[in-house]
Write an enzyme that holds these catalytic residues in place. Sequence first.
Site: not given
Ligand code: CO
Length: 304
Positions: A91, A102, A162, A170, A195, A290
């Site tokens: 990640d 992200d 998020h 976040h 995600e 994600e």
């Molecule tokens: Co994330």
Amino acid sequence: MKENGERENEKVEKTLKAGEILRKVKKELPEIVKPGVRLIEIAEFVENRIIELGAFPAFPCNISVDRDAAHFTPKRGDERVLKEGSIVKVDIGAHVDGFVADTAVTFDLGSDMPKLAEAAKEALENAISVVRDGVDVSEIGKVIEETARKYGFRPVYNLTGHGLERWIAHAKPTIYNYPAGKGVKLEEGMIVAIEPFVTNGIGKVTDRSEVEIFSLPPEVAGNERALKAVRMKQAREVLKEAMKFRTLPFAKRWLKKAPEVIISRLVREGFMRAYPVLAEVSGGNVAQAEHTIIVEKDAAVVVT
Ligand code: CO
């Protein structure tokens, strides 16, 4: 209005740039995410590449293996290596002037559950396909859970997608991996990360004791007065160094000198937040996928 429009443009342009950098890094990952490679090599490769390509890491490279779902990053001098048969979630995040992208991918290193990574990927694709202006987050969660269930798996119920805001990795809204949050809608122009986490376990994660990722609460980040409130000199120095990350998460290994006792003290006193490794409670394996997306009128633009 004009000023607002310019600010919106800056947000989109810089998020797209961060996303493009992550795409490049992701393409290079299969060369390095292999059995026998040390986790620290992977983390440092990712973080250095993000910088070389013109952004900064928005948070430490997370490399969560098997039942660990999230928040694992190696410590300085970590000797642990990837093993054959593992399910590895990588990640990664990058930011340009605080505008964050992200993204995460799962590598199956020959596990006995190759469908898990496939299910996470498909859940993400299906979720993105329903995104449009006005979509209810519960609709996204429904698609994610249905996809996981179709494979005979479950989503992880207490991990979520998020929103992304400047310097905030976040933010709201929370995007559940099951039909929850009804009434919360995605709107055109919003930048969010979706995600799905998929598991063959019961679908719940909990803290392990290991913690290498931290952040400063908004009321502490960049606040000189907070710095003065720290009595112990050594703790003040650690906090001062951590302030360069603003409100974004950082790894303990990113700090020059951060003794365990000082860090725990800062956490205890509310100057730092800790993000312990999150592991599936029933010992299930976990896969994750994600993407960061920008919500448009009729669809989503995939940034990563
Ligand atoms: Co994330």
